[in-house]
Design a protein around this motif. Structure first.
Motif, PDB file in Angstrom:
ATOM      1  N   PHE A 164       2.355  -2.493   2.896  1.00  0.00           N
ATOM      2  CA  PHE A 164       2.799  -1.469   2.534  1.00  0.00           C
ATOM      3  C   PHE A 164       4.518  -1.568   3.600  1.00  0.00           C
ATOM      4  N   ALA A 165       3.975  -2.049   4.617  1.00  0.00           N
ATOM      5  CA  ALA A 165       4.683  -2.159   6.355  1.00  0.00           C
ATOM      6  C   ALA A 165       5.645  -3.201   6.254  1.00  0.00           C
ATOM      7  N   SER A 166       5.073  -4.019   5.158  1.00  0.00           N
ATOM      8  CA  SER A 166       6.148  -4.914   4.662  1.00  0.00           C
ATOM      9  C   SER A 166       7.439  -4.328   3.416  1.00  0.00           C
ATOM     10  N   GLY A 167       6.954  -4.005   2.788  1.00  0.00           N
ATOM     11  CA  GLY A 167       7.845  -3.684   1.656  1.00  0.00           C
ATOM     12  C   GLY A 167       8.447  -3.093   2.616  1.00  0.00           C
ATOM     13  N   VAL A 168       8.555  -1.896   3.721  1.00  0.00           N
ATOM     14  CA  VAL A 168       9.230  -1.064   3.832  1.00  0.00           C
ATOM     15  C   VAL A 168      10.428  -1.564   4.613  1.00  0.00           C
ATOM     16  N   LEU A 169       9.971  -3.368   5.770  1.00  0.00           N
ATOM     17  CA  LEU A 169      10.846  -3.923   5.558  1.00  0.00           C
ATOM     18  C   LEU A 169      12.333  -4.689   5.223  1.00  0.00           C
ATOM     19  N   ILE A 170      11.426  -5.350   3.821  1.00  0.00           N
ATOM     20  CA  ILE A 170      12.133  -5.751   3.232  1.00  0.00           C
ATOM     21  C   ILE A 170      13.513  -4.782   2.096  1.00  0.00           C
ATOM     22  N   VAL A 189       5.391 -12.229 -11.810  1.00  0.00           N
ATOM     23  CA  VAL A 189       4.654 -12.271 -10.537  1.00  0.00           C
ATOM     24  C   VAL A 189       4.896 -11.667  -9.764  1.00  0.00           C
ATOM     25  N   ALA A 190       3.410 -11.175  -9.760  1.00  0.00           N
ATOM     26  CA  ALA A 190       3.497  -9.576  -8.388  1.00  0.00           C
ATOM     27  C   ALA A 190       2.493 -10.298  -6.931  1.00  0.00           C
ATOM     28  N   ILE A 191       3.726 -10.170  -6.770  1.00  0.00           N
ATOM     29  CA  ILE A 191       3.168 -10.890  -5.370  1.00  0.00           C
ATOM     30  C   ILE A 191       3.355  -9.838  -3.942  1.00  0.00           C
ATOM     31  N   PRO A 192       2.143  -9.924  -3.177  1.00  0.00           N
ATOM     32  CA  PRO A 192       1.837  -9.003  -2.000  1.00  0.00           C
ATOM     33  C   PRO A 192       2.876  -9.300  -1.482  1.00  0.00           C
ATOM     34  N   ASN A 193       3.559  -7.729  -0.390  1.00  0.00           N
ATOM     35  CA  ASN A 193       4.625  -7.660   0.349  1.00  0.00           C
ATOM     36  C   ASN A 193       4.246  -8.838   1.392  1.00  0.00           C
ATOM     37  N   ARG A 194       3.348  -8.471   2.493  1.00  0.00           N
ATOM     38  CA  ARG A 194       2.824  -9.409   3.180  1.00  0.00           C
ATOM     39  C   ARG A 194       2.930 -10.887   3.207  1.00  0.00           C
ATOM     40  N   LEU A 195       2.944 -11.307   2.034  1.00  0.00           N
ATOM     41  CA  LEU A 195       3.074 -12.843   1.552  1.00  0.00           C
ATOM     42  C   LEU A 195       4.398 -13.214   1.753  1.00  0.00           C
ATOM     43  N   VAL A 196       5.481 -12.128   1.208  1.00  0.00           N
ATOM     44  CA  VAL A 196       6.638 -12.411   0.989  1.00  0.00           C
ATOM     45  C   VAL A 196       7.219 -12.800   2.078  1.00  0.00           C
ATOM     46  N   MET A 197       6.922 -11.656   3.098  1.00  0.00           N
ATOM     47  CA  MET A 197       7.384 -11.632   5.015  1.00  0.00           C
ATOM     48  C   MET A 197       7.087 -13.051   5.444  1.00  0.00           C
ATOM     49  N   SER A 198       6.267 -13.212   5.505  1.00  0.00           N
ATOM     50  CA  SER A 198       5.510 -14.261   6.303  1.00  0.00           C
ATOM     51  C   SER A 198       5.742 -15.537   5.936  1.00  0.00           C
ATOM     52  N   VAL A 206       9.857 -17.926  -3.288  1.00  0.00           N
ATOM     53  CA  VAL A 206       8.760 -17.845  -2.166  1.00  0.00           C
ATOM     54  C   VAL A 206       8.269 -18.196  -2.407  1.00  0.00           C
ATOM     55  N   GLY A 207       7.606 -19.062  -1.347  1.00  0.00           N
ATOM     56  CA  GLY A 207       6.685 -20.478  -1.467  1.00  0.00           C
ATOM     57  C   GLY A 207       7.110 -21.178  -2.650  1.00  0.00           C
ATOM     58  N   LYS A 208       6.019 -21.114  -3.076  1.00  0.00           N
ATOM     59  CA  LYS A 208       6.251 -22.055  -4.435  1.00  0.00           C
ATOM     60  C   LYS A 208       5.789 -21.359  -5.619  1.00  0.00           C
ATOM     61  N   VAL A 209       6.347 -20.212  -5.552  1.00  0.00           N
ATOM     62  CA  VAL A 209       6.504 -18.946  -7.008  1.00  0.00           C
ATOM     63  C   VAL A 209       8.705 -18.936  -6.864  1.00  0.00           C
ATOM     64  N   SER A 210       9.212 -19.375  -7.796  1.00  0.00           N
ATOM     65  CA  SER A 210      10.471 -18.903  -8.407  1.00  0.00           C
ATOM     66  C   SER A 210      10.938 -17.691  -9.588  1.00  0.00           C
ATOM     67  N   GLY A 211      11.221 -16.890  -9.161  1.00  0.00           N
ATOM     68  CA  GLY A 211      11.678 -16.186 -10.498  1.00  0.00           C
ATOM     69  C   GLY A 211      13.001 -14.854  -9.745  1.00  0.00           C
ATOM     70  N   THR A 212      12.906 -14.569 -10.499  1.00  0.00           N
ATOM     71  CA  THR A 212      14.055 -13.130 -10.738  1.00  0.00           C
ATOM     72  C   THR A 212      13.187 -11.534 -10.453  1.00  0.00           C
ATOM     73  N   VAL A 213      13.850 -11.838  -9.533  1.00  0.00           N
ATOM     74  CA  VAL A 213      13.083 -10.191  -8.110  1.00  0.00           C
ATOM     75  C   VAL A 213      13.621  -9.019  -9.847  1.00  0.00           C
ATOM     76  N   GLN A 214      12.294  -8.445 -10.196  1.00  0.00           N
ATOM     77  CA  GLN A 214      12.413  -6.964 -10.891  1.00  0.00           C
ATOM     78  C   GLN A 214      12.503  -5.440 -10.453  1.00  0.00           C
ATOM     79  N   ALA A 215      11.228  -5.730  -8.938  1.00  0.00           N
ATOM     80  CA  ALA A 215      11.362  -4.131  -8.641  1.00  0.00           C
ATOM     81  C   ALA A 215      10.236  -4.851  -7.333  1.00  0.00           C
TER      82      ALA A 215
END
Length: 288
Positions: A127-133, A172-181, A147-156
């Protein structure tokens, strides 16, 4: 007289025992039952009406943000946040109607906050990472990112996950903390991009002629930008070939179309000019 009093007390006791205890309890607590019934019905009404109002307010907030031309990922995140916050308020109001003291509820929530925080530290981090994004916006809706080894178009950008659609149409649903890390590569951030070709030719090839042929191919492609100017130069002397770097610039939305068409044109033009593109080979010398 004493005998008559004893008989009357015995008869009254027998009449009391003859009356069902449950009937007496229902009679004595009718007002209490009615009160509880009214409270439960009121709570159900609050939940029903509240859920309707939450949907109405959520839709209003989303429409307002969209009219302000706020990015759709931010709209979805704020909309979800408003929706869940209102649902919690409706639930607390329903508990209050049933007679549950809010002070007691707050005390329980406060005492349980530490345990809940430890149990849900991953979710809270998401949740905190989502706020930062949402605040720093390293990407927006419809951007193509990696992001990492995953690539794609942002939907939400949701409360706990960032949702991507890959090139082969997988969600692909990536946890927000992994996106920011992890490092975020945004391929759509800038309006233009550079294509990186590495063309290998034979050591016997005329390098000046090869560079002229490659320049002619780039000039014939209208979608390649003149500014910044393309770069053509010898990149490496490899084992079986001389590798030439070809670096044209194109609009970001036309990247892959130009990539495929230009690479094919380069191959066809080199074949037409008799310039060989070698393949890896090994020479074996056998001594008698």
């Amino acid at each position: 007289m004493a005998v008559e009093n004893k008989i009357e007390s015995v008869s009254s006791a027998q009449s009391t025992l003859a009356t069902p205890v449950s009937a007496n309890w229902l009679t004595d607590n009718t007002d209490l039952l009615v009160q509880y019934g009214v409270n439960i019905l009121s709570a159900l009404c609050i939940l029903f009406v509240g859920s309707f109002l939450v949907k109405f307010i959520h839709k209003g907030v989303v429409n307002l943000l969209e009219t302000k031309r706020v990015d759709s990922t931010v709209v979805q995140f704020i909309g979800s946040l408003v929706r869940y916050a209102l649902l919690v308020m409706v639930f607390i109001a329903a508990l209050n109607t049933m007679g549950v003291e809010m002070a007691a509820v707050i005390a329980v929530l406060a005492s349980a906050s530490l345990a809940v925080g430890l149990a849900l530290k991953g979710s809270l981090s998401n949740f905190a990472s989502g706020v930062l994004i949402v605040i720093f916006r390293p990407f927006k809706s419809k951007d193509f990112i990696e992001v990492g080894k995953v690539s794609g178009t942002v939907q939400a950008i949701e409360i706990f996950h960032t949702v991507l659609t890959t090139g082969d149409n997988k969600m692909v649903a990536i946890p927000n903390r992994l996106v920011m890390s992890q490092p975020i590569v945004n391929f759509s951030k800038h309006k233009i991009r550079r294509i990186n070709f590495e063309i290998g030719v034979s050591y016997k090839s005329d390098l000046q002629k090869t560079k002229q042929v490659l320049a002619r191919v780039l000039e014939s492609e209208e979608r390649i930008l003149s500014l910044p100017a393309p770069t053509i130069g010898v990149l490496a002397l490899a084992n079986s070939s001389v590798n030439i770097a070809v670096r044209p610039w194109v609009k970001s939305e036309e990247y892959w179309k130009v990539y495929y068409d230009t690479l094919q044109a380069i191959k066809e033009e080199l074949d037409k000019e008799g310039i060989q593109i070698p393949y890896p080979q090994v020479d074996m010398h056998i001594k008698p």
